[in-house]
Design a protein around this motif. Structure first.
Motif, PDB file in Angstrom:
ATOM      1  N   VAL A   1       1.377  -1.339   0.489  1.00  0.00           N
ATOM      2  CA  VAL A   1       0.014   0.306  -0.167  1.00  0.00           C
ATOM      3  C   VAL A   1       0.737   0.729   0.156  1.00  0.00           C
ATOM      4  N   PHE A   2       1.923   1.758   0.561  1.00  0.00           N
ATOM      5  CA  PHE A   2       2.983   2.906   0.862  1.00  0.00           C
ATOM      6  C   PHE A   2       3.528   2.627  -0.323  1.00  0.00           C
ATOM      7  N   ASN A   3       4.154   1.871  -0.818  1.00  0.00           N
ATOM      8  CA  ASN A   3       4.518   1.714  -1.693  1.00  0.00           C
ATOM      9  C   ASN A   3       4.350   2.121  -3.735  1.00  0.00           C
TER      10      ASN A   3
ATOM     11  N   VAL B   1      -5.650   2.567   5.637  1.00  0.00           N
ATOM     12  CA  VAL B   1      -5.497   1.104   5.770  1.00  0.00           C
ATOM     13  C   VAL B   1      -6.148   0.492   6.007  1.00  0.00           C
ATOM     14  N   LYS B   2      -6.464  -1.004   5.491  1.00  0.00           N
ATOM     15  CA  LYS B   2      -7.467  -1.930   6.485  1.00  0.00           C
ATOM     16  C   LYS B   2      -7.071  -2.356   8.390  1.00  0.00           C
ATOM     17  N   PRO B   3      -7.243  -2.951   8.889  1.00  0.00           N
ATOM     18  CA  PRO B   3      -6.960  -2.879  10.458  1.00  0.00           C
ATOM     19  C   PRO B   3      -7.075  -4.023  10.126  1.00  0.00           C
ATOM     20  N   LEU B   4      -6.159  -4.631  10.660  1.00  0.00           N
ATOM     21  CA  LEU B   4      -5.781  -6.020  11.397  1.00  0.00           C
ATOM     22  C   LEU B   4      -6.209  -6.787  12.840  1.00  0.00           C
ATOM     23  N   TYR B   5      -6.853  -7.970  12.092  1.00  0.00           N
ATOM     24  CA  TYR B   5      -7.012  -8.423  12.926  1.00  0.00           C
ATOM     25  C   TYR B   5      -6.202 -10.160  14.056  1.00  0.00           C
ATOM     26  N   ILE B   6      -6.367  -9.796  14.891  1.00  0.00           N
ATOM     27  CA  ILE B   6      -5.428 -11.552  14.999  1.00  0.00           C
ATOM     28  C   ILE B   6      -6.242 -11.942  15.778  1.00  0.00           C
TER      29      ILE B   6
ATOM     30  N   ILE C   1       2.804   7.715  10.232  1.00  0.00           N
ATOM     31  CA  ILE C   1       2.719   7.812   8.941  1.00  0.00           C
ATOM     32  C   ILE C   1       1.503   8.455   8.172  1.00  0.00           C
ATOM     33  N   SER C   2       0.302   8.589   9.090  1.00  0.00           N
ATOM     34  CA  SER C   2      -0.753   9.109   8.272  1.00  0.00           C
ATOM     35  C   SER C   2      -0.628  10.991   8.317  1.00  0.00           C
ATOM     36  N   SER C   3      -0.340  10.924   9.479  1.00  0.00           N
ATOM     37  CA  SER C   3       0.305  12.380   9.455  1.00  0.00           C
ATOM     38  C   SER C   3       0.838  12.799   9.206  1.00  0.00           C
TER      39      SER C   3
END
Length: 423
Positions: free
Chosen positions: A96-98, A300-305, A286-288
């Motif tokens: 996503v970042f690249n 970006v989408k959230p991470l669920y673990i 990063i977003s800021s």
């Protein structure tokens, strides 16, 4: 000739002394008065006792070794799953970042005043740039980075890492590890281990062991009646002490097992929470930064673990259960206490009746393990599957419990996700 006579004389003298020791004052040979049948019976009783505890020890050892292996495998599988999810997430974020950076570079690359800004942003999204926002998250996720969150979890479940939680647990169930609980238990029931309880009982039952109870009887130092009372008491007390020693050992190991499971799962959940928090912080930074440099942030989408194959969300919060949810005949069952408490109900467990009474406001639910009939506010309701025990956890039907306590339940078969919304 004199030497031969002398040797023959001493031989006759020795025989006479032996015979003399067996002669009573009346001149007759003294017969053995001990009861050989009784001696044999005591030896058989002792042997039965030894066989009983040897068998019990072997069964206990196998069970505890299996418990250890099961938890070790479970913990290892969870750590591997965590590693997989983290690696996939980092790969996703890099992608996503690249892609975002390429768009920004295409838009601002020709403008000299943006060169510094682009480099700043590039460094922060680079997982290999030391002290960058993405590096911080990547570092904490790396199981091989000493002192990282993931590394700490991995080492604590490593049975070969000295002083780790799993190392301590492994040693306690290892009968070859000196001073361990199972080592002490093994020696207690071992008749060949000098000074052990079983060794003492074997010797007391042995008519040829000098100074033992049965030895004294065989040499008629004590009467049959007194010997019976004495040896029966010794074997009975020995049986009780052996059982007590066994119970103490198993209780100690079970307490250690429960404590280890609790500590490992607490560390696992704490690790996940800290990793998610670090991810959130890194992404916010990063977003800021992107917003300040280019006028807008990035989402970006959230991470669920989750370490359960079936994921359960209650009011948007992913639940972690000590025992994973299971599906029986299309019905999802979850650990009883965890689901009741997370839905705001109090429970009372009746050990004798193997039943539970749950209360939330004006609602009461009474269910019994193994029964498909449940009482809700006094009315019978039939379940498709009963509450049951799995790996020592009482499992209850999730949908019924949730809806009975006023919650809405939705199931997503594609993602194996249950969403519960309380009212």
């Amino acid at each position: 000739m004199k030497k031969k006579i002398s040797s023959f004389y001493y031989l006759l003298l020795a025989i006479a002394l032996m015979i003399g020791s067996m002669v009573v004052p009346g001149g007759k040979l003294q017969a053995a008065n001990y009861d050989k049948t009784f001696i044999d019976q005591i030896e058989e009783k002792y042997q039965a006792l030894e066989d009983k505890f040897t068998r019990q020890y072997k069964n206990d050892l196998k069970k505890e070794e299996n418990n250890y292996e099961h938890f070790l495998r479970k913990s290892s599988d969870e750590q591997k799953l965590l590693e997989k999810l983290l690696n996939e997430d980092i790969s996703y974020l890099e992608e996503v970042f690249n892609a975002d950076y390429k768009k920004l570079e295409a838009k601002y690359g020709a403008v000299n005043s943006y060169n510094t800004k682009l480099n700043q942003y590039k460094n922060q999204i680079n997982p290999d740039y030391s002290i960058g926002a993405m590096w911080k998250y990547s570092k904490e996720s790396d199981k091989n980075y000493s002192t990282s969150l993931h590394w700490k979890l991995k080492t604590q479940i490593n049975p070969d890492y000295s002083t780790s939680l799993m190392w301590k647990y492994k040693n306690e169930v290892n009968p070859s590890y000196s001073t361990s609980t199972m080592w002490k238990y093994s020696n207690t029931v071992n008749p060949s281990y000098s000074t052990s309880l079983m060794w003492k009982l074997r010797n007391e039952s042995n008519p040829d062991y000098s100074t033992s109870t049965m030895w004294s009887y065989k040499r008629e130092y004590t009467t049959l009646e007194n010997t019976k009372k004495s040896i029966e008491s010794i074997l009975k007390t020995g049986d009780e002490e052996l059982q007590e020693a066994r119970n103490s050992a198993i209780n100690t190991i079970q307490k250690l097992r429960n404590r280890t499971i609790s500590d490992v799962e607490e560390l696992r959940d704490e690790t996940v929470n800290k990793l998610i928090k670090q991810r959130t912080t890194s992404l916010e930074d990063i977003s800021s930064l992107r917003d300040s440099l280019f006028g807008s942030g990035i989402q970006v989408k959230p991470l669920y673990i989750s370490f359960n194959s079936i994921k359960v969300f209650i009011d948007g919060e992913l639940q972690q259960f000590e025992q994973s949810p299971i599906i029986i005949k299309g019905n999802t069952l979850v650990p009883m206490r965890a689901i009741f408490e997370r839905l705001g109900a109090t429970i009372e467990w009746n050990q004798k009746q193997q039943s539970v009474l749950a209360t939330k406001g004006d609602t009461t639910i009474n269910l019994k393990i193994g029964s498909t009939l449940v009482l809700k506010n006094g009315q019978d309701i039939k379940l498709a599957v009963p509450a049951q025990t799995t790996n020592s956890y009482t499992m209850v039907p999730l949908r019924f419990i949730s809806e009975a306590l006023g919650a809405e339940v939705k199931w997503n078969g594609d993602t194996q996700t249950i969403t519960i919304t309380t009212q």
